[in-house]
Design a protein around this motif. Structure first.
Motif, PDB file in Angstrom:
ATOM      1  N   GLN A 170       0.821  -1.203   0.000  1.00  0.00           N
ATOM      2  CA  GLN A 170       0.000   0.000   0.000  1.00  0.00           C
ATOM      3  C   GLN A 170       0.860   1.261   0.000  1.00  0.00           C
ATOM      4  O   GLN A 170       0.645   2.183  -0.788  1.00  0.00           O
ATOM      5  CB  GLN A 170      -0.916  -0.005   1.219  1.00  0.00           C
ATOM      6  N   ASN A 171       1.856   1.286   0.880  1.00  0.00           N
ATOM      7  CA  ASN A 171       2.655   2.496   1.027  1.00  0.00           C
ATOM      8  C   ASN A 171       3.648   2.691  -0.109  1.00  0.00           C
ATOM      9  O   ASN A 171       3.875   3.828  -0.555  1.00  0.00           O
ATOM     10  CB  ASN A 171       3.385   2.471   2.368  1.00  0.00           C
TER      11      ASN A 171
ATOM     12  N   THR B 179       1.748   3.992  -3.053  1.00  0.00           N
ATOM     13  CA  THR B 179       1.399   5.398  -2.854  1.00  0.00           C
ATOM     14  C   THR B 179       2.619   6.296  -3.020  1.00  0.00           C
ATOM     15  O   THR B 179       2.531   7.389  -3.598  1.00  0.00           O
ATOM     16  CB  THR B 179       0.794   5.603  -1.458  1.00  0.00           C
ATOM     17  N   LEU B 180       3.784   5.834  -2.534  1.00  0.00           N
ATOM     18  CA  LEU B 180       5.013   6.614  -2.684  1.00  0.00           C
ATOM     19  C   LEU B 180       5.408   6.747  -4.152  1.00  0.00           C
ATOM     20  O   LEU B 180       5.808   7.825  -4.603  1.00  0.00           O
ATOM     21  CB  LEU B 180       6.151   5.949  -1.901  1.00  0.00           C
TER      22      LEU B 180
ATOM     23  N   ASN C  64       3.002   9.166  -5.863  1.00  0.00           N
ATOM     24  CA  ASN C  64       3.090  10.547  -5.393  1.00  0.00           C
ATOM     25  C   ASN C  64       4.519  11.099  -5.399  1.00  0.00           C
ATOM     26  O   ASN C  64       4.795  12.079  -4.700  1.00  0.00           O
ATOM     27  CB  ASN C  64       2.515  10.642  -3.976  1.00  0.00           C
TER      28      ASN C  64
ATOM     29  N   PRO D 252      -1.244  13.488  -0.923  1.00  0.00           N
ATOM     30  CA  PRO D 252      -1.597  12.069  -0.735  1.00  0.00           C
ATOM     31  C   PRO D 252      -2.348  11.852   0.571  1.00  0.00           C
ATOM     32  O   PRO D 252      -2.443  12.753   1.406  1.00  0.00           O
ATOM     33  CB  PRO D 252      -0.231  11.373  -0.706  1.00  0.00           C
TER      34      PRO D 252
ATOM     35  N   TYR E  21      -1.894   8.824   2.871  1.00  0.00           N
ATOM     36  CA  TYR E  21      -1.329   7.533   3.260  1.00  0.00           C
ATOM     37  C   TYR E  21      -2.138   6.870   4.372  1.00  0.00           C
ATOM     38  O   TYR E  21      -2.548   5.725   4.276  1.00  0.00           O
ATOM     39  CB  TYR E  21       0.124   7.709   3.723  1.00  0.00           C
ATOM     40  N   HIS E  22      -2.352   7.588   5.461  1.00  0.00           N
ATOM     41  CA  HIS E  22      -3.012   7.011   6.630  1.00  0.00           C
ATOM     42  C   HIS E  22      -4.494   6.731   6.356  1.00  0.00           C
ATOM     43  O   HIS E  22      -5.052   5.777   6.901  1.00  0.00           O
ATOM     44  CB  HIS E  22      -2.862   7.940   7.840  1.00  0.00           C
TER      45      HIS E  22
ATOM     46  N   ASP F 250      -5.799   5.726   3.525  1.00  0.00           N
ATOM     47  CA  ASP F 250      -5.861   4.474   2.775  1.00  0.00           C
ATOM     48  C   ASP F 250      -5.759   3.275   3.708  1.00  0.00           C
ATOM     49  O   ASP F 250      -6.523   2.315   3.607  1.00  0.00           O
ATOM     50  CB  ASP F 250      -4.747   4.410   1.734  1.00  0.00           C
ATOM     51  N   LEU F 251      -4.794   3.310   4.619  1.00  0.00           N
ATOM     52  CA  LEU F 251      -4.614   2.193   5.547  1.00  0.00           C
ATOM     53  C   LEU F 251      -5.792   2.068   6.503  1.00  0.00           C
ATOM     54  O   LEU F 251      -6.181   0.958   6.883  1.00  0.00           O
ATOM     55  CB  LEU F 251      -3.317   2.380   6.337  1.00  0.00           C
TER      56      LEU F 251
ATOM     57  N   THR G  74       0.333  -2.379  -7.685  1.00  0.00           N
ATOM     58  CA  THR G  74       1.284  -1.349  -8.093  1.00  0.00           C
ATOM     59  C   THR G  74       1.268  -1.107  -9.593  1.00  0.00           C
ATOM     60  O   THR G  74       1.201   0.042 -10.051  1.00  0.00           O
ATOM     61  CB  THR G  74       2.699  -1.742  -7.640  1.00  0.00           C
TER      62      THR G  74
END
Length: 284
Positions: free
Chosen positions: A69-70, A73-74, A77, A87, A89-90, A92-93, A116
């Motif tokens: 997930q992270n 996202t990285l 972004n 973004p 991040y938190h 989404d989780l 991905t």
């Protein structure tokens, strides 16, 4: 549809259930399982100690889900992509951990992942690029702007849901067609990937004909090849762990282990070399 005409040819079609129901059948009673999964087993004979033992592989899936997930996202972004909206991040989780994963566990559904390749392909489709010629040969696509909206995301997942209505026709879709689409998505997302750019340098014998990538102007060619070889070894190990079913459970733990390996590179490469080879061009 054309593939379904030749019944005498062994074409591997997509296996799609014709009805929306659990697909697991009890080997003894031949009955379909219920929608809700009993955590103590179908017959309630799952030992309590096994529940705690399952924490070990569950940790691996947790690490894999968190990193998938992270990292996705990285990658999406990155500052080089030129996205304007911040973004989440938190968020989404939180959505995955509080809403999605519990429902999947109760119903016995496979856990969704950030996908991905699919996410990067979606970003590429919304990005306008400027093709820049590189001194010494080659080209590089540089993002100029991204059409940031939520319509395509919503539309994609609505169509995924509507695919349930197309199940009677999807069974005529050859798997080779899907593999071709996935291969195209994977290859198209490699454009601009520095690892594969550096791997391509191995096929050019005359170093004077190397494209003048920024890192080649800051790091010696020998050091570039050593760094690339180390990355290639890590990629090969990851692919082997994923492909061999007997050791596939170790896959997420090795990904987490790479976070410990990466600082060790600082003992062989200088900070300037690592910034040039593994840094964000916008931050250099």
């Amino acid at each position: 549809s054309l593939a379904a005409i030749w019944n005498d040819i062994g074409i591997d079609m997509l296996n799609v259930p014709s009805k929306l129901r659990p697909t697991y059948t009890d080997p003894v009673t031949r009955e379909l399982r219920s929608w809700i999964i009993n955590p103590m087993g179908v017959n309630g004979d799952f030992p309590v100690w096994a529940v705690f033992w399952c924490i070990l592989p569950a940790l691996g899936f947790t690490v894999l889900g968190f990193l998938d997930q992270n990292l996705t996202t990285l990658l999406v972004n990155r500052s080089t992509n030129g996205l304007q909206k911040p973004p989440a991040y938190h968020l989404d989780l939180l959505v995955c951990g509080a809403l999605v994963y519990p429902v999947c566990a109760i119903l016995g559904l496979p856990f969704p992942v950030a996908a991905t390749v699919r996410s990067l392909t979606h970003l590429i489709s919304l990005t306008n690029y400027d093709i820049q010629e590189i001194k010494g040969g080659g080209q590089r696509k540089v993002p100029t702007d991204v059409v940031e909206q939520r319509v395509t995301n919503l539309g994609i997942h609505v169509l995924i849901g509507l695919s349930l209505l197309l199940a009677p026709w999807l069974k005529y879709l050859p798997k080779a067609v899907l593999y071709g689409v996935f291969l195209f998505m994977g290859v198209s997302s490699l454009n601009g990937n520095e690892l594969f750019e550096r791997l391509a340098l191995w096929t050019i014998w005359d170093t004077s004909k190397y494209p003048q990538y920024p890192y080649l102007q800051k790091v010696s060619i020998q050091r570039v090849h050593i760094f690339t070889a180390l990355q290639a070894v890590g990629l090969a190990i990851l692919y082997a762990l994923k492909s061999i079913k007997q050791v596939a459970v170790v896959f997420p733990f090795f990904i987490a282990f790479l976070a410990c390996v990466r600082p060790c590179f600082g003992k062989y490469f200088t900070k300037n070399e690592l910034d040039a080879l593994d840094g964000d061009e916008e931050e250099e």
